[in-house]
Design a protein around this motif. Structure first.
Motif, PDB file in Angstrom:
ATOM      1  N   ARG A  94       0.872  -1.180   0.000  1.00 43.47           N
ATOM      2  CA  ARG A  94       0.000   0.000   0.000  1.00 43.47           C
ATOM      3  C   ARG A  94       0.903   1.222   0.000  1.00 43.47           C
ATOM      4  O   ARG A  94       1.915   1.260   0.689  1.00 43.47           O
ATOM      5  N   GLU A  95       0.531   2.206  -0.783  1.00 42.28           N
ATOM      6  CA  GLU A  95       1.280   3.457  -0.817  1.00 42.28           C
ATOM      7  C   GLU A  95       0.290   4.600  -0.978  1.00 42.28           C
ATOM      8  O   GLU A  95      -0.287   4.763  -2.053  1.00 42.28           O
ATOM      9  N   GLY A  96       0.061   5.324   0.109  1.00 43.15           N
ATOM     10  CA  GLY A  96      -0.959   6.363   0.090  1.00 43.15           C
ATOM     11  C   GLY A  96      -2.312   5.730  -0.184  1.00 43.15           C
ATOM     12  O   GLY A  96      -2.683   4.738   0.441  1.00 43.15           O
ATOM     13  N   ASP A  97      -3.027   6.264  -1.168  1.00 49.07           N
ATOM     14  CA  ASP A  97      -4.327   5.706  -1.552  1.00 49.07           C
ATOM     15  C   ASP A  97      -4.189   4.599  -2.589  1.00 49.07           C
ATOM     16  O   ASP A  97      -5.180   4.008  -3.002  1.00 49.07           O
ATOM     17  N   GLY A  98      -2.978   4.345  -3.043  1.00 49.98           N
ATOM     18  CA  GLY A  98      -2.757   3.373  -4.107  1.00 49.98           C
ATOM     19  C   GLY A  98      -1.844   2.237  -3.678  1.00 49.98           C
ATOM     20  O   GLY A  98      -1.826   1.838  -2.520  1.00 49.98           O
ATOM     21  N   MET A  99      -1.071   1.747  -4.637  1.00 48.59           N
ATOM     22  CA  MET A  99      -0.148   0.656  -4.347  1.00 48.59           C
ATOM     23  C   MET A  99       1.116   0.799  -5.181  1.00 48.59           C
ATOM     24  O   MET A  99       1.152   1.509  -6.175  1.00 48.59           O
ATOM     25  N   ARG A 100       2.137   0.113  -4.712  1.00 46.12           N
ATOM     26  CA  ARG A 100       3.438   0.033  -5.376  1.00 46.12           C
ATOM     27  C   ARG A 100       3.794  -1.437  -5.422  1.00 46.12           C
ATOM     28  O   ARG A 100       3.531  -2.173  -4.470  1.00 46.12           O
ATOM     29  N   ALA A 101       4.376  -1.894  -6.527  1.00 46.61           N
ATOM     30  CA  ALA A 101       4.698  -3.305  -6.665  1.00 46.61           C
ATOM     31  C   ALA A 101       6.141  -3.468  -7.133  1.00 46.61           C
ATOM     32  O   ALA A 101       6.593  -2.764  -8.036  1.00 46.61           O
ATOM     33  N   ILE A 102       6.835  -4.402  -6.502  1.00 47.60           N
ATOM     34  CA  ILE A 102       8.216  -4.712  -6.857  1.00 47.60           C
ATOM     35  C   ILE A 102       8.227  -6.092  -7.500  1.00 47.60           C
ATOM     36  O   ILE A 102       7.778  -7.067  -6.897  1.00 47.60           O
ATOM     37  N   TYR A 103       8.735  -6.159  -8.719  1.00 45.52           N
ATOM     38  CA  TYR A 103       8.772  -7.403  -9.479  1.00 45.52           C
ATOM     39  C   TYR A 103       9.764  -8.361  -8.826  1.00 45.52           C
ATOM     40  O   TYR A 103      10.937  -8.046  -8.665  1.00 45.52           O
ATOM     41  N   THR A 104       9.278  -9.522  -8.424  1.00 48.31           N
ATOM     42  CA  THR A 104      10.144 -10.483  -7.725  1.00 48.31           C
ATOM     43  C   THR A 104      10.525 -11.677  -8.599  1.00 48.31           C
ATOM     44  O   THR A 104      11.386 -12.454  -8.215  1.00 48.31           O
ATOM     45  N   THR A 105       9.881 -11.817  -9.776  1.00 42.88           N
ATOM     46  CA  THR A 105      10.250 -12.911 -10.671  1.00 42.88           C
ATOM     47  C   THR A 105      11.692 -12.741 -11.132  1.00 42.88           C
ATOM     48  O   THR A 105      12.450 -13.707 -11.198  1.00 42.88           O
ATOM     49  N   ARG A 106      12.058 -11.521 -11.450  1.00 46.18           N
ATOM     50  CA  ARG A 106      13.445 -11.165 -11.770  1.00 46.18           C
ATOM     51  C   ARG A 106      13.791  -9.951 -10.909  1.00 46.18           C
ATOM     52  O   ARG A 106      13.553  -8.812 -11.331  1.00 46.18           O
ATOM     53  N   PRO A 107      14.319 -10.185  -9.706  1.00 49.72           N
ATOM     54  CA  PRO A 107      14.577  -9.078  -8.771  1.00 49.72           C
ATOM     55  C   PRO A 107      15.428  -7.965  -9.386  1.00 49.72           C
ATOM     56  O   PRO A 107      16.223  -8.188 -10.294  1.00 49.72           O
ATOM     57  N   ASP A 108      15.240  -6.793  -8.853  1.00 45.04           N
ATOM     58  CA  ASP A 108      15.975  -5.591  -9.248  1.00 45.04           C
ATOM     59  C   ASP A 108      15.742  -5.187 -10.689  1.00 45.04           C
ATOM     60  O   ASP A 108      16.635  -4.653 -11.343  1.00 45.04           O
ATOM     61  N   THR A 109      14.520  -5.456 -11.203  1.00 47.00           N
ATOM     62  CA  THR A 109      14.254  -5.066 -12.586  1.00 47.00           C
ATOM     63  C   THR A 109      13.152  -4.023 -12.708  1.00 47.00           C
ATOM     64  O   THR A 109      13.306  -3.072 -13.445  1.00 47.00           O
ATOM     65  N   THR A 110      12.036  -4.186 -12.014  1.00 46.99           N
ATOM     66  CA  THR A 110      10.903  -3.301 -12.246  1.00 46.99           C
ATOM     67  C   THR A 110      10.186  -2.967 -10.943  1.00 46.99           C
ATOM     68  O   THR A 110       9.930  -3.847 -10.132  1.00 46.99           O
ATOM     69  N   VAL A 111       9.868  -1.706 -10.789  1.00 52.86           N
ATOM     70  CA  VAL A 111       8.991  -1.232  -9.726  1.00 52.86           C
ATOM     71  C   VAL A 111       7.890  -0.434 -10.423  1.00 52.86           C
ATOM     72  O   VAL A 111       8.175   0.459 -11.217  1.00 52.86           O
ATOM     73  N   ILE A 112       6.632  -0.801 -10.152  1.00 50.12           N
ATOM     74  CA  ILE A 112       5.510  -0.060 -10.722  1.00 50.12           C
ATOM     75  C   ILE A 112       4.711   0.573  -9.593  1.00 50.12           C
ATOM     76  O   ILE A 112       4.775   0.126  -8.454  1.00 50.12           O
ATOM     77  N   PHE A 113       3.967   1.600  -9.929  1.00 52.85           N
ATOM     78  CA  PHE A 113       3.131   2.266  -8.940  1.00 52.85           C
ATOM     79  C   PHE A 113       1.812   2.644  -9.584  1.00 52.85           C
ATOM     80  O   PHE A 113       1.728   2.868 -10.799  1.00 52.85           O
ATOM     81  N   GLU A 114       0.778   2.672  -8.754  1.00 54.93           N
ATOM     82  CA  GLU A 114      -0.546   3.041  -9.231  1.00 54.93           C
ATOM     83  C   GLU A 114      -0.558   4.520  -9.575  1.00 54.93           C
ATOM     84  O   GLU A 114      -0.124   5.352  -8.784  1.00 54.93           O
TER      85      GLU A 114
END
Length: 129
Positions: A94-114
């Motif tokens: 959870r991040e504020g009213d939204g969310m943030r996601a860290i890609y764990t299939t291939r670590p250290d590659t992608t972070v997305i946010f709402e």
């Protein structure tokens, strides 16, 4: 002396680690929503519609859509999309009213946010949502 004891006890207190959403928390947060995601360099990363029974529709935002499902695996939220045998797993916070996601299939590659939530269904070429 008493003040020093309080200061040292506060310093020794464990720092609460940020915990990713559980499957139940994620389900309650996303079901029925359509969410736009961005990355640091790509604010239009894609859009996902979260349906009942852990079903999803993913679109990279170009009018194409892919049906999929999500499930919990080892504390991550994983997605499996039609035509792609490799699950896509994320630690979602959870991040504020939204969310943030860290890609764990291939670590250290992608972070997305709402970036935005929508109230209208996705429009997909050749796929009815």
């Amino acid at each position: 002396m008493r003040i020093l004891a309080i200061i040292f006890s506060l310093m020794a207190a464990p720092v609460l680690a940020e915990e990713p959403m559980s499957a139940a928390e994620f389900d309650a947060f996303v079901t029925g929503r359509i969410v736009s995601f961005g990355t640091e360099g790509n604010p239009g990363f894609g859009v996902e519609q979260y349906l009942d029974d852990q079903r999803v529709i993913w679109s990279p935002g170009d009018g194409t859509c892919t049906n999929g499902v999500w499930y919990e695996s080892k504390g991550d939220i994983c997605f499996r999309y039609d035509g792609d045998p490799e699950p896509k797993c994320w630690a979602i916070y959870r991040e504020g009213d939204g969310m943030r996601a860290i890609y764990t299939t291939r670590p250290d590659t992608t972070v997305i946010f709402e970036t935005e939530a929508f109230s209208v269904p996705l429009i997909c070429d050749g796929l009815s949502s």
